[in-house]
Design a protein around this motif. Sequence first.
Motif, mmCIF file in Angstrom:
data_model
loop_
_atom_site.group_PDB
_atom_site.id
_atom_site.type_symbol
_atom_site.label_atom_id
_atom_site.label_comp_id
_atom_site.label_asym_id
_atom_site.label_seq_id
_atom_site.Cartn_x
_atom_site.Cartn_y
_atom_site.Cartn_z
ATOM 1 N N VAL A 144 45.869 45.613 37.239
ATOM 2 C CA VAL A 144 44.454 45.470 37.572
ATOM 3 C C VAL A 144 44.279 44.427 38.669
ATOM 4 C CG1 VAL A 144 42.173 44.840 36.669
ATOM 5 C CG2 VAL A 144 43.803 46.039 35.191
ATOM 6 N N LEU A 145 43.557 44.810 39.721
ATOM 7 C CA LEU A 145 43.192 43.885 40.796
ATOM 8 C C LEU A 145 41.673 43.773 40.795
ATOM 9 C CD1 LEU A 145 43.688 42.157 43.316
ATOM 10 C CD2 LEU A 145 43.881 44.267 44.640
ATOM 11 N N GLU A 146 41.162 42.642 40.301
ATOM 12 C CA GLU A 146 39.715 42.435 40.151
ATOM 13 C C GLU A 146 39.437 40.948 40.289
ATOM 14 O OE1 GLU A 146 36.111 42.185 39.885
ATOM 15 O OE2 GLU A 146 36.579 44.269 39.373
ATOM 16 N N ASP A 157 36.459 39.324 39.913
ATOM 17 C CA ASP A 157 35.457 38.791 38.990
ATOM 18 C C ASP A 157 36.123 38.485 37.650
ATOM 19 O OD1 ASP A 157 33.467 39.079 36.721
ATOM 20 O OD2 ASP A 157 32.093 39.091 38.441
ATOM 21 N N ASP A 158 36.140 37.194 37.282
ATOM 22 C CA ASP A 158 36.842 36.769 36.064
ATOM 23 C C ASP A 158 36.340 37.502 34.819
ATOM 24 O OD1 ASP A 158 38.286 34.954 37.589
ATOM 25 O OD2 ASP A 158 36.982 33.263 37.104
ATOM 26 N N ASP A 159 35.024 37.641 34.695
ATOM 27 C CA ASP A 159 34.465 38.287 33.503
ATOM 28 C C ASP A 159 34.880 39.751 33.418
ATOM 29 O OD1 ASP A 159 33.214 35.914 32.761
ATOM 30 O OD2 ASP A 159 31.348 36.429 33.799
ATOM 31 N N ILE A 160 34.768 40.455 34.533
ATOM 32 C CA ILE A 160 35.140 41.877 34.542
ATOM 33 C C ILE A 160 36.638 42.029 34.283
ATOM 34 C CG2 ILE A 160 35.288 43.986 35.952
ATOM 35 C CD1 ILE A 160 32.698 43.026 37.357
ATOM 36 N N ARG A 161 37.442 41.161 34.897
ATOM 37 C CA ARG A 161 38.895 41.219 34.704
ATOM 38 C C ARG A 161 39.239 40.988 33.229
ATOM 39 N NH1 ARG A 161 40.004 37.723 38.144
ATOM 40 N NH2 ARG A 161 40.684 36.035 36.806
ATOM 41 N N GLU A 162 38.563 40.020 32.592
ATOM 42 C CA GLU A 162 38.820 39.751 31.174
ATOM 43 C C GLU A 162 38.392 40.925 30.294
ATOM 44 O OE1 GLU A 162 37.315 35.960 29.766
ATOM 45 O OE2 GLU A 162 38.119 34.964 31.543
ATOM 46 N N ILE A 163 37.242 41.520 30.594
ATOM 47 C CA ILE A 163 36.755 42.666 29.817
ATOM 48 C C ILE A 163 37.732 43.834 29.940
ATOM 49 C CG2 ILE A 163 34.971 44.467 29.733
ATOM 50 C CD1 ILE A 163 32.961 42.182 30.522
ATOM 51 N N ILE A 164 38.136 44.134 31.178
ATOM 52 C CA ILE A 164 39.081 45.239 31.397
ATOM 53 C C ILE A 164 40.385 44.976 30.659
ATOM 54 C CG2 ILE A 164 40.556 46.326 33.150
ATOM 55 C CD1 ILE A 164 38.168 46.109 35.076
ATOM 56 N N SER A 165 40.897 43.757 30.773
ATOM 57 C CA SER A 165 42.157 43.417 30.094
ATOM 58 C C SER A 165 42.010 43.582 28.587
ATOM 59 C CB SER A 165 42.581 41.984 30.428
ATOM 60 O OG SER A 165 42.889 41.878 31.796
ATOM 61 N N PHE A 166 40.913 43.069 28.027
ATOM 62 C CA PHE A 166 40.673 43.175 26.589
ATOM 63 C C PHE A 166 40.582 44.646 26.152
ATOM 64 C CE2 PHE A 166 37.716 43.681 23.047
ATOM 65 C CZ PHE A 166 38.368 42.933 22.075
ATOM 66 N N LEU A 167 39.810 45.435 26.896
ATOM 67 C CA LEU A 167 39.643 46.856 26.558
ATOM 68 C C LEU A 167 40.985 47.579 26.556
ATOM 69 C CD1 LEU A 167 36.567 47.901 28.735
ATOM 70 C CD2 LEU A 167 36.682 47.873 26.239
ATOM 71 N N LEU A 185 41.901 49.154 40.924
ATOM 72 C CA LEU A 185 41.631 48.249 42.041
ATOM 73 C C LEU A 185 40.137 48.117 42.314
ATOM 74 C CD1 LEU A 185 44.188 49.799 44.583
ATOM 75 C CD2 LEU A 185 44.635 47.967 42.931
ATOM 76 N N ASP A 186 39.679 46.864 42.385
ATOM 77 C CA ASP A 186 38.346 46.581 42.892
ATOM 78 C C ASP A 186 38.428 46.703 44.411
ATOM 79 O OD1 ASP A 186 35.689 45.741 43.022
ATOM 80 O OD2 ASP A 186 36.201 43.619 42.920
ATOM 81 N N ILE A 187 37.290 46.868 45.069
ATOM 82 C CA ILE A 187 37.325 47.009 46.527
ATOM 83 C C ILE A 187 37.064 45.688 47.226
ATOM 84 C CG2 ILE A 187 36.264 48.120 48.524
ATOM 85 C CD1 ILE A 187 35.947 50.633 46.834
ATOM 86 N N MET A 188 35.944 45.042 46.912
ATOM 87 C CA MET A 188 35.603 43.804 47.613
ATOM 88 C C MET A 188 36.299 42.624 46.940
ATOM 89 S SD MET A 188 31.609 44.505 48.540
ATOM 90 C CE MET A 188 31.457 43.024 49.517
#
Length: 122
Positions: free
Chosen positions: A9-11, A13-23, A54-57
């Motif tokens: 995962v390339l993201e 935003d810390d919150d989004i990265r944590e949510i994705i990792s947790f999910l 991958l996130d874009i920005m």
Amino acid sequence: MELRKKVCVLEDDDDIREIISFLLESEHYEVFSYPTVKDFTNGVTTITPDIFILDIMLPDGNGIDVCKGIKSNDSYAAIPVIMMSANYTENDVQNNCKPEDFIRKPFDIGDFVDRVALQLRH
């Protein structure tokens, strides 16, 4: 014992990265997450992921460029890529790199997990 699928995962935003990792970890995937293109580039050399998300920005680059790099690398070209963005459309992304899927932010958690699983089955 079955080896767990590796998700890269390339993201930024810390919150989004944590949510994705947790999910994804709750679905028994092994998750490698990176906040920057530099960290991603350094980290991905040590693993062979089963999928890229991958996130874009990003603060130090663009996920579309990362996607192009993956698709042009013989070692990674066959690995599915899911792009995510709140600011780009699927057409923007498809015209620049050829990801297997595109997820618009904000995303539905159940849909996100299903789409990752779908790509990993192919």
